[in-house]
Motif scaffolding. Structure first.
Motif, mmCIF file in Angstrom:
data_model
loop_
_atom_site.group_PDB
_atom_site.id
_atom_site.type_symbol
_atom_site.label_atom_id
_atom_site.label_comp_id
_atom_site.label_asym_id
_atom_site.label_seq_id
_atom_site.Cartn_x
_atom_site.Cartn_y
_atom_site.Cartn_z
ATOM 1 N N GLY A 91 15.416 17.609 7.632
ATOM 2 C CA GLY A 91 16.873 18.197 7.225
ATOM 3 C C GLY A 91 17.681 18.639 8.276
ATOM 4 N N THR A 92 17.131 19.343 9.224
ATOM 5 C CA THR A 92 17.957 19.956 10.240
ATOM 6 C C THR A 92 18.393 18.789 11.319
ATOM 7 N N LYS A 93 17.592 17.936 11.679
ATOM 8 C CA LYS A 93 18.050 16.778 12.121
ATOM 9 C C LYS A 93 19.117 16.023 11.552
ATOM 10 N N LEU A 94 19.108 15.760 10.328
ATOM 11 C CA LEU A 94 19.970 15.173 9.463
ATOM 12 C C LEU A 94 21.530 15.854 9.705
ATOM 13 N N VAL A 95 21.376 17.200 9.433
ATOM 14 C CA VAL A 95 22.624 17.909 9.496
ATOM 15 C C VAL A 95 23.279 18.066 11.005
ATOM 16 N N LYS A 96 22.543 17.944 12.044
ATOM 17 C CA LYS A 96 22.856 17.812 13.228
ATOM 18 C C LYS A 96 23.486 16.777 13.670
ATOM 19 N N ALA A 97 23.087 15.718 13.370
ATOM 20 C CA ALA A 97 23.570 14.109 13.378
ATOM 21 C C ALA A 97 24.783 14.153 12.919
ATOM 22 N N PHE A 98 25.042 14.646 11.673
ATOM 23 C CA PHE A 98 26.155 14.350 10.782
ATOM 24 C C PHE A 98 27.318 15.319 11.572
ATOM 25 N N VAL A 99 26.808 16.558 11.892
ATOM 26 C CA VAL A 99 27.928 17.413 12.615
ATOM 27 C C VAL A 99 28.117 16.877 13.767
ATOM 28 N N GLU A 100 27.429 16.240 14.751
ATOM 29 C CA GLU A 100 27.826 15.651 16.165
ATOM 30 C C GLU A 100 28.717 14.542 15.892
ATOM 31 N N VAL A 101 28.408 13.589 14.885
ATOM 32 C CA VAL A 101 29.075 12.423 14.832
ATOM 33 C C VAL A 101 30.738 12.753 14.056
ATOM 34 N N VAL A 102 30.777 13.720 13.285
ATOM 35 C CA VAL A 102 32.076 14.270 12.765
ATOM 36 C C VAL A 102 32.730 14.767 13.849
ATOM 37 N N VAL A 109 31.023 8.353 10.784
ATOM 38 C CA VAL A 109 31.052 6.792 11.278
ATOM 39 C C VAL A 109 29.479 6.624 10.644
ATOM 40 N N GLU A 110 29.360 5.943 9.727
ATOM 41 C CA GLU A 110 27.966 5.762 9.103
ATOM 42 C C GLU A 110 27.096 5.147 10.276
ATOM 43 N N MET A 134 28.625 -4.417 3.892
ATOM 44 C CA MET A 134 28.914 -3.019 4.267
ATOM 45 C C MET A 134 30.074 -3.497 5.507
ATOM 46 N N TRP A 135 29.825 -4.450 6.237
ATOM 47 C CA TRP A 135 30.703 -4.651 7.402
ATOM 48 C C TRP A 135 32.037 -5.300 6.823
ATOM 49 N N LYS A 136 31.871 -5.975 5.616
ATOM 50 C CA LYS A 136 33.073 -6.847 5.366
ATOM 51 C C LYS A 136 33.928 -5.469 4.613
ATOM 52 N N VAL A 137 33.671 -4.405 4.135
ATOM 53 C CA VAL A 137 34.189 -3.585 3.624
ATOM 54 C C VAL A 137 34.730 -2.373 4.773
ATOM 55 N N GLY A 138 34.353 -2.587 6.083
ATOM 56 C CA GLY A 138 34.667 -1.685 7.165
ATOM 57 C C GLY A 138 33.607 -0.534 7.170
ATOM 58 N N LYS A 139 32.422 -0.451 6.643
ATOM 59 C CA LYS A 139 31.724 0.579 6.598
ATOM 60 C C LYS A 139 30.652 0.434 8.022
ATOM 61 N N VAL A 140 30.516 -0.814 8.314
ATOM 62 C CA VAL A 140 29.487 -1.150 9.319
ATOM 63 C C VAL A 140 30.186 -1.569 10.733
ATOM 64 N N SER A 141 30.170 -0.752 11.688
ATOM 65 C CA SER A 141 30.996 -1.211 12.988
ATOM 66 C C SER A 141 30.783 0.083 14.160
ATOM 67 N N LEU A 142 30.185 -0.391 15.215
ATOM 68 C CA LEU A 142 29.969 0.543 16.207
ATOM 69 C C LEU A 142 31.225 0.874 16.938
#
Ligand code: SF4
Ligand code: SF4
Length: 163
Positions: A91-102, A109-110, A134-142
Protein backbone atom coordinates in the motif's frame (compact mmCIF):
# COMPACT_ATOMS: atom_id res chain seq x y z
CA UNK A 1 3.31 9.65 15.10
CA UNK A 2 0.45 9.56 17.51
CA UNK A 3 -2.41 7.32 16.53
CA UNK A 4 -4.87 9.67 14.83
CA UNK A 5 -7.46 6.93 14.56
CA UNK A 6 -10.29 7.62 16.98
CA UNK A 7 -10.19 4.62 19.28
CA UNK A 8 -13.46 5.64 20.97
CA UNK A 9 -15.20 5.55 17.62
CA UNK A 10 -13.97 2.05 16.92
CA UNK A 11 -15.16 0.76 20.27
CA UNK A 12 -18.67 2.02 19.42
CA UNK A 13 -19.01 -0.46 16.55
CA UNK A 14 -21.54 -3.18 17.40
CA UNK A 15 -20.85 -5.27 14.32
CA UNK A 16 -24.14 -4.71 12.50
CA UNK A 17 -22.46 -5.15 9.10
CA UNK A 18 -24.18 -2.17 7.43
CA UNK A 19 -20.81 -0.87 6.21
CA UNK A 20 -19.97 -4.19 4.57
CA UNK A 21 -23.42 -4.40 3.00
CA UNK A 22 -22.97 -0.93 1.47
CA UNK A 23 -19.35 -1.39 0.39
CA UNK A 24 -18.84 -1.89 -3.39
CA UNK A 25 -15.34 -3.30 -2.85
CA UNK A 26 -16.72 -5.95 -0.48
CA UNK A 27 -19.30 -6.91 -3.13
CA UNK A 28 -16.53 -7.90 -5.54
CA UNK A 29 -13.77 -8.95 -3.16
CA UNK A 30 -14.69 -11.19 -0.25
CA UNK A 31 -11.26 -10.62 1.28
CA UNK A 32 -12.29 -7.05 2.03
CA UNK A 33 -14.82 -6.71 4.84
CA UNK A 34 -15.01 -3.34 6.65
CA UNK A 35 -16.97 -4.83 9.57
CA UNK A 36 -14.32 -7.50 10.08
CA UNK A 37 -11.47 -4.99 9.81
CA UNK A 38 -13.09 -2.86 12.52
CA UNK A 39 -13.60 -5.97 14.67
CA UNK A 40 -9.94 -6.82 14.22
CA UNK A 41 -8.97 -3.29 15.26
CA UNK A 42 -11.18 -3.56 18.33
CA UNK A 43 -9.65 -6.83 19.43
CA UNK A 44 -6.05 -6.66 18.20
CA UNK A 45 -5.32 -2.97 17.61
CA UNK A 46 -3.75 -1.76 14.38
CA UNK A 47 -1.34 -4.02 12.60
CA UNK A 48 0.44 -2.91 9.47
CA UNK A 49 1.07 -6.50 8.42
CA UNK A 50 -2.59 -6.53 7.52
CA UNK A 51 -2.86 -4.63 4.26
CA UNK A 52 -6.65 -4.83 3.94
CA UNK A 53 -7.15 -1.09 4.56
CA UNK A 54 -5.37 -0.37 1.28
CA UNK A 55 -8.15 -2.06 -0.67
CA UNK A 56 -10.67 0.59 0.43
CA UNK A 57 -11.65 2.71 -2.58
CA UNK A 58 -12.43 5.75 -0.38
CA UNK A 59 -15.86 5.99 -2.00
CA UNK A 60 -17.59 7.06 1.25
CA UNK A 61 -20.48 4.63 0.74
CA UNK A 62 -20.13 3.34 4.31
CA UNK A 63 -21.42 6.48 6.03
CA UNK A 64 -24.78 4.91 7.00
CA UNK A 65 -23.09 3.51 10.10
CA UNK A 66 -25.66 3.68 12.94
CA UNK A 67 -22.82 4.15 15.46
CA UNK A 68 -21.04 6.90 13.50
CA UNK A 69 -17.80 4.94 13.33
CA UNK A 70 -17.13 5.92 9.69
CA UNK A 71 -14.86 3.05 8.59
CA UNK A 72 -13.60 5.17 5.67
CA UNK A 73 -12.07 7.69 8.09
CA UNK A 74 -10.59 4.93 10.22
CA UNK A 75 -8.94 3.35 7.16
CA UNK A 76 -7.75 6.70 5.85
CA UNK A 77 -6.11 7.47 9.19
CA UNK A 78 -4.45 4.07 9.29
CA UNK A 79 -2.96 4.72 5.85
CA UNK A 80 -1.63 8.12 6.94
CA UNK A 81 -0.05 6.56 10.01
CA UNK A 82 1.55 3.78 7.92
CA UNK A 83 3.11 6.35 5.57
CA UNK A 84 4.25 8.62 8.42
CA UNK A 85 5.83 5.68 10.24
CA UNK A 86 7.71 4.56 7.13
CA UNK A 87 5.94 1.21 6.89
CA UNK A 88 7.10 -0.54 3.74
CA UNK A 89 4.23 -2.57 2.37
CA UNK A 90 2.39 -2.80 -0.94
CA UNK A 91 0.00 0.00 0.00
CA UNK A 92 2.68 2.52 0.96
CA UNK A 93 4.76 1.58 -2.11
CA UNK A 94 1.75 2.22 -4.32
CA UNK A 95 1.11 5.65 -2.79
CA UNK A 96 4.79 6.63 -3.05
CA UNK A 97 4.95 5.59 -6.72
CA UNK A 98 1.75 7.54 -7.45
CA UNK A 99 2.98 10.70 -5.72
CA UNK A 100 6.42 10.57 -7.39
CA UNK A 101 4.90 10.27 -10.86
CA UNK A 102 2.47 13.13 -10.27
CA UNK A 103 5.27 15.28 -8.85
CA UNK A 104 7.54 14.60 -11.85
CA UNK A 105 4.93 14.92 -14.57
CA UNK A 106 2.20 17.13 -13.17
CA UNK A 107 -0.28 14.30 -13.62
CA UNK A 108 -0.54 10.52 -13.48
CA UNK A 109 1.24 8.71 -16.32
CA UNK A 110 -0.01 5.15 -16.02
CA UNK A 111 2.99 3.41 -17.61
CA UNK A 112 5.52 5.26 -15.46
CA UNK A 113 3.41 4.57 -12.40
CA UNK A 114 3.26 0.83 -13.12
CA UNK A 115 7.01 0.65 -13.78
CA UNK A 116 7.79 2.50 -10.55
CA UNK A 117 5.35 0.41 -8.55
CA UNK A 118 5.98 -3.05 -9.95
CA UNK A 119 9.04 -2.78 -12.18
CA UNK A 120 9.16 -5.30 -15.03
CA UNK A 121 6.49 -7.40 -13.31
CA UNK A 122 3.99 -4.79 -14.51
CA UNK A 123 4.46 -6.13 -18.05
CA UNK A 124 2.95 -9.44 -16.95
CA UNK A 125 -0.22 -7.63 -15.92
CA UNK A 126 -0.78 -6.12 -19.32
CA UNK A 127 -1.57 -8.61 -22.10
CA UNK A 128 -0.42 -7.27 -25.53
CA UNK A 129 -4.01 -6.98 -26.80
CA UNK A 130 -4.97 -4.78 -23.84
CA UNK A 131 -1.73 -2.78 -24.15
CA UNK A 132 -2.54 -2.12 -27.82
CA UNK A 133 -6.04 -0.87 -27.00
CA UNK A 134 -4.62 1.38 -24.28
CA UNK A 135 -1.93 2.69 -26.64
CA UNK A 136 -4.62 3.56 -29.20
CA UNK A 137 -6.44 5.78 -26.72
CA UNK A 138 -3.20 7.35 -25.49
CA UNK A 139 -3.01 5.52 -22.18
CA UNK A 140 0.28 3.69 -22.84
CA UNK A 141 3.24 5.85 -23.74
CA UNK A 142 6.61 6.12 -22.05
CA UNK A 143 7.18 9.40 -23.79
CA UNK A 144 4.05 11.02 -22.40
CA UNK A 145 4.31 14.77 -22.54
CA UNK A 146 4.46 16.63 -19.28
CA UNK A 147 1.19 18.17 -18.24
CA UNK A 148 1.27 21.85 -19.20
CA UNK A 149 0.84 22.84 -15.54
CA UNK A 150 3.62 20.50 -14.33
CA UNK A 151 5.67 23.33 -12.86
CA UNK A 152 2.69 24.64 -10.89
CA UNK A 153 2.03 21.16 -9.58
CA UNK A 154 5.67 20.92 -8.46
CA UNK A 155 5.28 24.22 -6.60
CA UNK A 156 2.13 22.91 -4.88
CA UNK A 157 4.17 19.92 -3.68
CA UNK A 158 6.91 22.23 -2.38
CA UNK A 159 4.45 24.46 -0.55
CA UNK A 160 2.73 21.45 1.05
CA UNK A 161 6.03 19.89 2.11
CA UNK A 162 7.24 23.12 3.70
CA UNK A 163 3.94 23.95 5.37
S1 SF4 B 1 -21.84 0.01 10.10
FE1 SF4 B 1 -20.75 0.87 11.86
S2 SF4 B 1 -21.52 -0.27 13.63
FE2 SF4 B 1 -22.07 -1.43 11.81
S3 SF4 B 1 -20.35 -2.89 11.52
FE3 SF4 B 1 -19.87 -1.08 10.29
S4 SF4 B 1 -18.63 0.21 11.61
FE4 SF4 B 1 -19.65 -1.28 12.92
S1 SF4 C 1 -15.10 3.97 1.65
FE1 SF4 C 1 -14.00 2.01 1.63
S2 SF4 C 1 -14.95 0.79 3.23
FE2 SF4 C 1 -16.31 2.48 2.80
S3 SF4 C 1 -17.75 1.68 1.30
FE3 SF4 C 1 -16.10 2.67 0.14
S4 SF4 C 1 -14.61 1.07 -0.29
FE4 SF4 C 1 -16.00 0.31 1.31
Amino acid sequence: MELVMKVDDISRCYQCGTCTGDCPVAWVNREFNPRRIVLNLQTNGHNFENEAVWLCAMCFKCLRCPRDVKPVEVFSNLRKIAIAEGVNNLGTKLVKAFVEVVRENGRLVETKFMMKFMGLDSLKMLPPSVAFKMWKVGKVSLSAKKFECAEEVKKIFEVCENA
